[in-house]
Design a protein around this motif. Structure first.
Motif, PDB file in Angstrom:
ATOM      1  N   ALA A  46    -119.389  26.057  42.401  1.00  0.00           N
ATOM      2  CA  ALA A  46    -120.141  26.609  41.081  1.00  0.00           C
ATOM      3  C   ALA A  46    -119.680  26.130  39.893  1.00  0.00           C
ATOM      4  O   ALA A  46    -120.430  26.218  38.769  1.00  0.00           O
ATOM      5  N   LEU A  47    -118.221  25.272  39.838  1.00  0.00           N
ATOM      6  CA  LEU A  47    -118.193  24.521  38.634  1.00  0.00           C
ATOM      7  C   LEU A  47    -118.793  22.869  38.242  1.00  0.00           C
ATOM      8  O   LEU A  47    -119.571  22.490  37.742  1.00  0.00           O
ATOM      9  N   GLY A  48    -119.512  22.742  40.300  1.00  0.00           N
ATOM     10  CA  GLY A  48    -120.606  22.131  40.160  1.00  0.00           C
ATOM     11  C   GLY A  48    -122.441  22.402  39.549  1.00  0.00           C
ATOM     12  O   GLY A  48    -123.054  21.510  39.036  1.00  0.00           O
ATOM     13  N   GLN A  49    -122.376  23.586  38.839  1.00  0.00           N
ATOM     14  CA  GLN A  49    -123.237  24.100  38.071  1.00  0.00           C
ATOM     15  C   GLN A  49    -123.641  23.840  37.048  1.00  0.00           C
ATOM     16  O   GLN A  49    -124.376  24.206  36.304  1.00  0.00           O
ATOM     17  N   HIS A  50    -122.349  23.385  36.177  1.00  0.00           N
ATOM     18  CA  HIS A  50    -122.633  22.559  34.836  1.00  0.00           C
ATOM     19  C   HIS A  50    -122.041  23.976  33.951  1.00  0.00           C
ATOM     20  O   HIS A  50    -122.462  24.088  33.243  1.00  0.00           O
ATOM     21  N   PRO A  51    -121.352  25.531  34.258  1.00  0.00           N
ATOM     22  CA  PRO A  51    -120.850  26.490  33.354  1.00  0.00           C
ATOM     23  C   PRO A  51    -120.236  25.850  32.130  1.00  0.00           C
ATOM     24  O   PRO A  51    -119.519  24.322  32.641  1.00  0.00           O
ATOM     25  N   HIS A  52    -120.156  26.316  31.152  1.00  0.00           N
ATOM     26  CA  HIS A  52    -119.246  26.164  29.749  1.00  0.00           C
ATOM     27  C   HIS A  52    -117.997  26.887  29.581  1.00  0.00           C
ATOM     28  O   HIS A  52    -117.850  26.400  28.475  1.00  0.00           O
ATOM     29  N   ALA A  53    -118.260  27.938  30.521  1.00  0.00           N
ATOM     30  CA  ALA A  53    -117.232  28.551  30.928  1.00  0.00           C
ATOM     31  C   ALA A  53    -116.792  28.752  32.700  1.00  0.00           C
ATOM     32  O   ALA A  53    -117.383  29.225  33.047  1.00  0.00           O
TER      33      ALA A  53
END
Lengths: 324, 324
Positions: free
Chosen positions: B85-92
């Motif tokens: 999920a971090l690899g999907q570039h969330p902002h938080a």
């Protein structure tokens, strides 16, 4: 700066803060101190013990020239006691817990503002129907007796139901931020109990104020155990939030058994005589983490009002106009 | 007017409103709609079902150019899913319910703001210790899973404990007055769930949004019954606030018996297939009395922010300077 609301206008006071009329502990000295600070001091008339009331109302009348009032447990008082109290010229009478029907018209006929405390929407509607001038929406965070709704959602729901009758919030309010928050919810002020238990003027043993100051909200719970232990006669609908202790732990979920256990009931009475905090009821709010010292109630009222104004100014200062 | 707070600054959004990452119902469409309105949309990643997440994160990325994030159940996810999920570039990234220790450093190493939701003071201290950028103090008024503290007292206590880390309030906030109130308590904004369940973009059956709209907070309770019925594996510490129904009434205080009653468990599964609201979990807030229609989530964010500003302006308007 002071915060003017329909409540401060109704009873001609400076700050939108009322003292919860806590039976036994909110005597004339505490009520007078709160009124002197610019709030509305309410003597805790409880079940209407006439000797106690005569003494405490004499004290509040002697000590303050500001508006004050008296509160009763609706389920426990009789008309004669209330009529006698009305004769002492209070500036407000508050009724809590039980059907206000038999009393409301008498208060209104005396032209004294009628405050009714409610714990659910049925009680709120009833308060409107009998002509309350002011409704206290009490959340389950409150110390002592009350209901099941939480203050944050309950207050705006009662505000909508009762409009245009003004509403005070009670339960879980122990500092200026809490007061500011309930004003933002649409309340006309806050009714505050536990914060004033930890004051020089409250009639409480030192052990109790010490327990409030060092206690945590996580160590409180709503229970009927101690009401049964003291044979209080409280309606089962209203549990009391107390500091958890060994007696509560022992009898939790065994209330019926306790009622028949004469040795356990005698033990409770001995604990009361000894002010044994491992057993007795220490009624207090879920917000006691915010209470860290015993203060003068007059100073407390002013501090609560000033901190509430500061909290509101802080939020207003963060508001910025944008293009949208 | 918009309300600028450390939260809006942290994630570069307009209004101090976050969508609660409700597992299953807060998908990409709802998160994108909240973000488009100027809030922070958080996809409800739940236990980390990869197929569901891939689809919903693709949707949120496609639909909004504004900041968005994703939330997980800490007790149920694994590191691999979170890293993906971090690899999907969330902002938080938000972590709720369970020890954030194993995950926190990875989120921070990715330079993504870390939000940790807490339900008691021990969890709040742990969130500070592992370096949360933002803490959500969730009160027991919240719909769905959570703890025992009430929002009104809990929020300022966590604000004091966590300072200078900013705190969002959650639980029992369903309109602009509630948002204004928690800002006055010192929160940097509100995390809101149930109000967004009743939106066009939430993934919920029509029966559920209908039940929320017509329901009352007094008809909700915190329970483990339905978690046991659906074999959910939730830690016993976290009960869920649901709309009371016949299934809850039948099994209340008989949770152990239910766990062994295969027919009752099968009956629950059938009820889920039939969307039978007399049995299934309808998670909702104590504040549902304030929710009366299904709206667009984008409009809702703007309305909440505008109503909060109006509530604060109303209170500020009642403040008057006096001689004292």
């Amino acid at each position: 700066m002071s915060l003017s609301t329909p409540f401060t206008d109704l009873v001609s006071i400076e700050h939108p803060i009322a003292l919860a009329p806590m039976g036994g502990s909110a005597g004339g000295a505490l009520a007078a101190a709160v009124s002197d600070g610019g709030g509305l001091g309410l003597v805790g008339g409880g079940r209407g013990d006439r000797g106690w009331l005569e003494r405490e109302l004499a004290i509040v009348r002697a000590r303050t020239g500001k508006p004050w009032g008296v509160g009763f447990l609706t389920w426990a008082i009789d008309i004669d006691t209330m009529m006698w109290a009305l004769g002492q010229h209070p500036h407000a009478v508050m009724l809590s817990f039980g059907d206000p029907g038999p009393f409301a018209a008498r208060v209104r006929a005396a032209d004294v503002p009628l405050i009714i405390q409610v714990t659910d929407l049925e009680e709120a509607q009833r308060a409107v129907d009998v002509g309350a001038d002011l409704i206290v929406a009490q959340g389950s965070e409150a110390g002592g007796h009350g209901g099941r709704r939480a203050t944050l959602p309950f207050v705006p729901i009662v505000v909508d139901l009762a409009a245009p009758t003004p509403v005070l919030a009670a339960g879980g309010i122990a500092d200026g931020r809490g007061l500011a928050a309930v004003l933002a919810l649409g309340a006309a002020g806050a009714l505050i109990g536990t914060r004033f238990q930890a004051s020089h003027e409250a009639i409480v043993p030192a052990q109790v104020s010490k327990a409030i100051i060092s206690g945590h909200g996580a160590d409180t719970e709503r229970t009927r155990v101690l009401d049964i232990a003291r044979g209080s006669g409280w309606p089962a609908k209203y549990t009391a939030r107390v500091l958890r202790n060994a007696y509560v732990d022992r009898w939790r979920d065994r209330e019926e058994e306790l009622a028949d256990d004469h040795e356990a009931l005698r033990a409770y009475n001995r604990a009361v005589d000894d002010i044994d905090t491992d057993a007795i009821s220490i009624w207090c709010s879920d917000a006691i983490d915010l209470i860290n010292e015993v203060d003068s109630a007059t100073d407390l009222v002013r501090q609560l009002a000033s901190d509430a104004s500061a909290a509101l100014a802080r939020v207003a200062g963060s508001a910025r106009t944008t293009g949208c």
